[in-house]
Design an enzyme around this catalytic site. Structure first.
Site, short mmCIF file in Angstrom:
data_model
loop_
_atom_site.label_atom_id
_atom_site.label_comp_id
_atom_site.label_asym_id
_atom_site.label_seq_id
_atom_site.Cartn_x
_atom_site.Cartn_y
_atom_site.Cartn_z
N ASP A 140 3.41 6.05 6.28
CA ASP A 140 2.15 6.35 5.60
C ASP A 140 1.52 5.08 5.03
O ASP A 140 2.22 4.13 4.69
CB ASP A 140 2.37 7.35 4.47
CG ASP A 140 2.46 8.78 4.96
OD1 ASP A 140 1.88 9.08 6.01
OD2 ASP A 140 3.11 9.60 4.29
N ARG A 191 -2.22 7.22 13.05
CA ARG A 191 -2.85 8.38 12.41
C ARG A 191 -4.07 7.84 11.68
O ARG A 191 -3.96 7.01 10.79
CB ARG A 191 -1.92 9.06 11.41
CG ARG A 191 -2.61 10.17 10.60
CD ARG A 191 -1.89 10.47 9.30
NE ARG A 191 -0.60 11.12 9.54
CZ ARG A 191 0.41 11.08 8.69
NH1 ARG A 191 0.31 10.41 7.56
NH2 ARG A 191 1.54 11.70 8.97
#
Length: 314
Positions: A140, A191
């Site tokens: 992330d 992402r």
């Protein structure tokens, strides 16, 4: 039966949850009681067993998932080691249950705020566990102060195309187009999200129309790269435009995936699955759910309204 959420102070959080942790303990207890009924939709429980059951339910509904153990900015090597071991256990449990062996991890949860080399070592352990279970690790992205370091660690960890690790880019950051090109050259899957952290104007676009424009431009670049990427958005306007672009360019529905947070725009997510698109749900769990919810609500004032809207748009 509704999942019971019991908050813990857990690892000390350095970033936007500092206000929460500097407050008296009774304030945190009161806040957890107020937020708990609201949070149950967005958190898959506090235990691994509860979360695995939620993942199984989502799989039965046709969704793919990515699994996250809540916690970030830990301040001791012991906490970082525990978080790393938790991810190894999660990957093994996912394999045993026949669920998606896909996890999301924040580098500050495994030691980045303590020592960069410690985070590198811990990420390597998690990626090794993913290789053993034929899984995947999504690193992330956090605040812009650690963007360069995060990308450096991901690039160094990804030894070759088959190494099961990818990362996240935030469309709101002005540096992201350059970062995207570099990651694509390294055949690293991405992402793409708008970005939730509050950043200064010199670093990030502030106007939503500019963020949407950059998001869509980056999406088009990713979808025509030949790699499999995740497009993370709950913005119906962007979803509609993305579907139109995919149809016009004859991009197969299984050539990329939409990604959404657990509990947000569930009705839209179900509709996408019904139309044949791939949708991956980000599923967080753990006792550190209160800082997670508090951070999302505090970082940008738009988040408060967005979460409130989502209650009526399931």
């Amino acid at each position: 039966m509704a999942t019971q959420l019991t908050a813990t102070r857990g690892p000390v959080m350095k970033q936007s949850s500092s206000t929460l942790h500097s407050a008296p303990r009774h304030f945190g207890t009161l806040l957890s009681k107020l937020i708990a009924p609201f949070a149950r939709r967005y958190i898959a429980g506090t235990t691994l067993a509860q979360a695995l059951d939620k993942l199984a339910q989502l799989k039965a509904e046709g969704f793919e998932t990515t699994f996250d153990h809540l916690g970030e900015s830990v301040t001791s090597p012991e906490e970082a080691k525990m978080a790393t071991e938790q991810y190894v256990v999660m990957l093994r449990a996912l394999k045993e249950r026949g669920l998606d062996r896909n996890v999301s991890v924040k580098l500050t949860s495994i030691g980045l705020a303590i020592d960069e080399n410690l985070a590198r070592e811990h990420l390597a352990q998690i990626v090794h566990a993913a290789e053993e279970s034929h899984g995947f690790v999504r690193v992330d992205m956090e605040g812009s102060d650690v963007t360069s370091t995060t990308l450096d660690i991901v690039r160094d960890t990804k030894k070759n195309r088959s190494t099961p690790v990818g990362t996240v880019l935030q469309a709101m950051l002005k540096r992201t187009p350059t970062d995207a090109l570099e990651l694509l050259r390294k055949e690293t899957t991405i992402r793409l999200c708008k970005g939730a952290y509050k950043e200064p104007p010199e670093t990030a676009y502030q106007d939503m129309s500019e963020i949407r424009h950059q998001f869509m431009a980056l999406t088009k670049r990713l979808l025509t790269s030949g790699l499999y990427h995740g497009i993370a958005t709950h913005d119906v306007q962007l979803i509609t435009e993305l579907k139109r672009f995919a149809r016009e360019q004859k991009i197969p529905k299984d050539a990329f995936e939409f990604q959404m947070l657990l509990g947000i725009r569930s009705k839209v997510a179900r509709q996408l699955v019904a139309e044949g698109w791939r949708v991956r749900i980000y599923v967080p769990f753990g006792r550190a759910w209160l800082p997670y919810m508090w951070r999302r609500l505090r970082e940008r004032k738009e988040n408060v309204w967005f979460f409130a809207q989502s209650i009526w748009q399931r």
